[in-house]
Design an enzyme around this catalytic site. Structure first.
Site, short mmCIF file in Angstrom:
data_model
loop_
_atom_site.label_atom_id
_atom_site.label_comp_id
_atom_site.label_asym_id
_atom_site.label_seq_id
_atom_site.Cartn_x
_atom_site.Cartn_y
_atom_site.Cartn_z
N TYR A 156 -34.87 67.01 -0.61
CA TYR A 156 -34.20 65.89 0.03
C TYR A 156 -33.50 65.00 -1.00
O TYR A 156 -34.11 64.51 -1.95
CB TYR A 156 -35.23 65.07 0.80
CG TYR A 156 -34.68 64.06 1.76
CD1 TYR A 156 -34.22 64.44 3.00
CD2 TYR A 156 -34.64 62.71 1.43
CE1 TYR A 156 -33.73 63.51 3.91
CE2 TYR A 156 -34.16 61.77 2.32
CZ TYR A 156 -33.69 62.17 3.56
OH TYR A 156 -33.21 61.25 4.45
N ASP B 155 -50.92 65.40 0.84
CA ASP B 155 -49.48 65.17 0.90
C ASP B 155 -49.15 64.17 2.00
O ASP B 155 -49.34 64.46 3.19
CB ASP B 155 -48.78 66.50 1.14
CG ASP B 155 -47.26 66.42 1.04
OD1 ASP B 155 -46.72 65.30 1.00
OD2 ASP B 155 -46.63 67.49 1.02
N HIS C 219 -47.47 65.94 -2.54
CA HIS C 219 -46.23 66.65 -2.24
C HIS C 219 -45.83 67.58 -3.38
O HIS C 219 -45.02 68.49 -3.17
CB HIS C 219 -45.13 65.63 -1.97
CG HIS C 219 -43.97 66.17 -1.20
ND1 HIS C 219 -44.10 66.78 0.03
CD2 HIS C 219 -42.64 66.20 -1.49
CE1 HIS C 219 -42.92 67.16 0.46
NE2 HIS C 219 -42.00 66.82 -0.43
N SER D 266 -40.03 71.10 0.40
CA SER D 266 -39.81 69.84 1.11
C SER D 266 -38.66 70.01 2.11
O SER D 266 -38.77 70.80 3.04
CB SER D 266 -39.56 68.71 0.10
OG SER D 266 -39.58 67.46 0.74
N GLN D 267 -37.55 69.29 1.95
CA GLN D 267 -36.41 69.56 2.81
C GLN D 267 -35.98 71.02 2.70
O GLN D 267 -35.65 71.66 3.69
CB GLN D 267 -35.22 68.66 2.45
CG GLN D 267 -33.95 68.98 3.22
CD GLN D 267 -32.78 68.18 2.74
OE1 GLN D 267 -32.35 67.25 3.41
NE2 GLN D 267 -32.24 68.54 1.59
#
Length: 326
Positions: free
Chosen positions: A92, A273, A302, A187-188
């Site tokens: 992200y 996370d 994360h 993540s993203q």
């Protein structure tokens, strides 16, 4: 960060019901069909590089509505062709950066396509090169609420379509074996990889790590960390928009793509996370139609397994395809 989510035992079996639109498949089929009808070529330009063991091409391929999307194609030299391939989507706020930043895939014998995320690349990392020429209505800071009033205008409709077209693009390269293509991201990037796996056929594997946008209604209510909290902030201003917002998000929930995946998956989840709560990751993994493993990092957030998980990914995918170099 103290533990805040389900116990490890509960995570293993966590398979919640998630809102799914009745027209989910027709919405996405029409979207992808429209993108594929655009008559635009995939372009490759060799790039000068100090790297002695790989070749790097600057790639432009047509994404949503034929918009130009940039990517790096990194090919290991002196290996038998065609090569197995990995399409990598990024986190992200960052862009594709520099090709030399993530070389473990080509070092292991894979062709690698590092895909820009449209409109991003200016929050961290070393930049991006892909514009998002489509406007939208009011949104909170960030990307999760752009165009959120309608799935047709939602930002991630464009991003997820770009991802499918990235898979199409790498399959067009003569150096790549089109039957040995996989997708990955963190993540993203993990969310984008899940969507690509749910919307593309005949992949050999998917490797999403700590994906956002899974079981989104739970994630948005469970964590106050960005980027999910962008939706919270939006709803705190646009009072009464909750039904419309979550209806839109249901078209982009990783659980609904997981139900349609035809390739096996290796997930990663940090049990502490707060950005991608572990229960949301397990929700997608436990719905994965082709079967999924979850690499659990009990004491990590994360960041997950970092280099150790990269090693596990390499071993897992190499086992899927056999030896890739000689």
């Amino acid at each position: 960060m103290a533990r805040f989510d389900l116990t490890p035992a509960a995570l293993e079996s966590y398979r919640p019901d998630v809102e799914e639109p009745e027209d989910f498949d027709t919405f996405w089929q029409a979207t992808i069909d429209d993108a594929r009808r655009v008559d635009a070529a995939v372009e490759r330009v060799p790039t000068a590089s100090p790297l002695a063991l790989v070749d790097v091409d600057d790639v432009t391929f047509p994404g949503f509505a034929g918009d130009p999307v940039r990517a790096w194609l990194v090919l290991p030299r002196h290996l038998p062709r065609p090569l197995p391939a990995v399409v990598e989507f990024v986190g992200y706020g960052r862009g594709r950066g520099l090709a030399l930043e993530r070389l473990h895939w080509p070092a292991a014998g894979f062709a690698q396509l590092i895909v820009d995320t449209r409109g991003q690349g200016s929050q961290w990392g070393t930049g991006g090169d892909t514009a998002d020429p489509h406007g939208a209505g009011p949104a909170a800071s960030g990307f999760l609420t752009r165009g959120i009033d309608d799935p047709a205008t939602y930002y991630y409709r464009r991003v997820f379509t770009d991802a499918v077209r990235a898979v199409d693009a790498i399959r067009s390269f003569p150096e790549v074996d089109p039957d040995r293509v996989s997708v990955t991201g963190n993540s993203q990037g993990g969310a984008i990889a899940i969507a690509a796996a749910g919307l593309s056929r005949d992949l050999i594997g998917a490797l999403p790590s700590a994906p956002i946008l899974c079981h989104v209604r739970r994630g948005i209510g469970l964590t106050d960390a960005d980027p999910h909290s962008e939706v919270t902030r939006y709803l705190s201003v646009h009072r009464g928009a909750e039904h419309r917002v979550f209806e839109t998000l249901s078209y982009f929930d990783g659980v609904n793509f997981a139900k349609r995946a035809t390739a096996p998956a290796l997930f990663a989840a940090g049990h502490m996370d707060t950005i991608s709560p572990p229960s949301t990751v397990y929700a997608a993994a436990n719905h994965w139609a082709a079967g999924a493993e979850v690499a659990a990092y009990a004491w990590n957030g994360h960041e997950g397994g970092e280099g150790r998980h990269q090693l596990r990914q390499l071993e897992w995918l190499t086992d899927r395809i056999g030896t890739v170099s000689s």
